[in-house]
Design a protein around this motif. Structure first.
Motif, PDB file in Angstrom:
ATOM      1  N   UNK A 283       0.834  -1.206   0.000  1.00  0.00           N
ATOM      2  CA  UNK A 283       0.000   0.000   0.000  1.00  0.00           C
ATOM      3  C   UNK A 283       0.871   1.259   0.000  1.00  0.00           C
ATOM      4  N   UNK A 284       1.976   1.244   0.754  1.00  0.00           N
ATOM      5  CA  UNK A 284       2.856   2.424   0.768  1.00  0.00           C
ATOM      6  C   UNK A 284       3.476   2.653  -0.606  1.00  0.00           C
ATOM      7  N   UNK A 285       3.742   1.575  -1.342  1.00  0.00           N
ATOM      8  CA  UNK A 285       4.251   1.713  -2.711  1.00  0.00           C
ATOM      9  C   UNK A 285       3.157   2.318  -3.593  1.00  0.00           C
ATOM     10  N   UNK A 286       1.956   1.766  -3.502  1.00  0.00           N
ATOM     11  CA  UNK A 286       0.838   2.241  -4.323  1.00  0.00           C
ATOM     12  C   UNK A 286       0.522   3.712  -4.053  1.00  0.00           C
ATOM     13  N   UNK A 287       0.723   4.151  -2.817  1.00  0.00           N
ATOM     14  CA  UNK A 287       0.421   5.533  -2.440  1.00  0.00           C
ATOM     15  C   UNK A 287       1.610   6.477  -2.642  1.00  0.00           C
ATOM     16  N   UNK A 288       2.722   5.958  -3.150  1.00  0.00           N
ATOM     17  CA  UNK A 288       3.846   6.812  -3.509  1.00  0.00           C
ATOM     18  C   UNK A 288       4.817   7.152  -2.398  1.00  0.00           C
ATOM     19  N   UNK A 289       4.773   6.419  -1.277  1.00  0.00           N
ATOM     20  CA  UNK A 289       5.688   6.706  -0.172  1.00  0.00           C
ATOM     21  C   UNK A 289       6.894   5.781  -0.137  1.00  0.00           C
ATOM     22  N   UNK A 290       6.917   4.783  -0.979  1.00  0.00           N
ATOM     23  CA  UNK A 290       8.022   3.815  -1.024  1.00  0.00           C
ATOM     24  C   UNK A 290       8.162   3.346  -2.457  1.00  0.00           C
ATOM     25  N   UNK A 291       9.395   3.213  -2.919  1.00  0.00           N
ATOM     26  CA  UNK A 291       9.595   2.712  -4.279  1.00  0.00           C
ATOM     27  C   UNK A 291       9.485   1.189  -4.296  1.00  0.00           C
ATOM     28  N   UNK A 292       9.084   0.662  -5.417  1.00  0.00           N
ATOM     29  CA  UNK A 292       8.991  -0.794  -5.566  1.00  0.00           C
ATOM     30  C   UNK A 292      10.362  -1.431  -5.375  1.00  0.00           C
TER      31      UNK A 292
END
Length: 196
Positions: free
Chosen positions: A152-161
């Motif tokens: 979810x943090x990746x999807x929301x832009x707070x963590x890179x894949x």
């Protein structure tokens, strides 16, 4: 300073948890560390998952190093049968000493202390203080919710894949330990960690 063996720093609970599968996972990690001739570095306790893992590692021939702060020496019931038990003054010193002796990191089920340790070494990797592999043993699906949240943090832009991919996760202990060893090997990592 760590010796010539592959040295795995493991974070896990000082409690056993509600499911027997968590204790068995800790014992399996300890057995595998011993079977492989590795060194275990952990929080130095003799209770919960920590104690079960350390006992299994010792029984199977691993060299075991514990690092425990003075205030927790009695509360976490320090393991007195280790090859090396470092007693330090603070939690920061504990985490630093453990990290400096690591070729890789692994988190088993645990509470807020385990999560804090995992996220700290993961943050250190993100910031470039080390490039050592980090694993998450998802015993009995314990970390399913956390892994979903991290997606979810990746999807929301707070963590890179790519940063999420730095965390290797599996329910298969043997596969995960093989993966951590294969990804390891940078001799200068301990020097980088001393700069933190």
């Amino acid at each position: 300073m760590k010796g010539p063996r592959f040295s795995l720093c493991v974070y896990c609970g000082s409690r056993a948890g509600q499911r027997a599968t968590y204790l068995e996972a800790a014992r399996e990690v300890g057995r595998e560390i011993g079977r492989r001739g590795w060194q275990l570095v952990y929080g130095g306790g003799n209770v919960g998952l920590m104690g079960a893992m350390a006992d299994a590692a010792l029984e199977h021939g691993a060299r075991v190093v514990g690092v425990i702060p003075r205030p927790l020496f009695a509360r976490e019931v320090a393991h007195l049968s280790l090859h090396e038990q470092l007693v330090v003054d603070t939690m920061h010193q504990r985490k630093q000493a453990m990290a400096e002796r690591a070729d890789a990191f692994l988190a088993l089920p645990g509470g807020i202390g385990t999560l804090e340790e995992l996220y700290e070494v993961w943050t250190w990797r993100h910031l470039g203080y080390h490039d050592l592999p980090i694993g998450l043993l998802n015993a009995d699906g314990f970390y399913d919710g956390l892994l979903a949240f991290m997606q979810h943090t990746v999807a929301e832009g707070f963590l890179s894949a790519s940063q999420l991919e730095c965390l290797r996760s599996s329910q298969d202990t043997v596969w995960l330990l093989d993966e951590l060893q294969a990804l390891s090997g940078r001799a200068g990592a301990a020097e980088d960690l001393r700069r933190i």
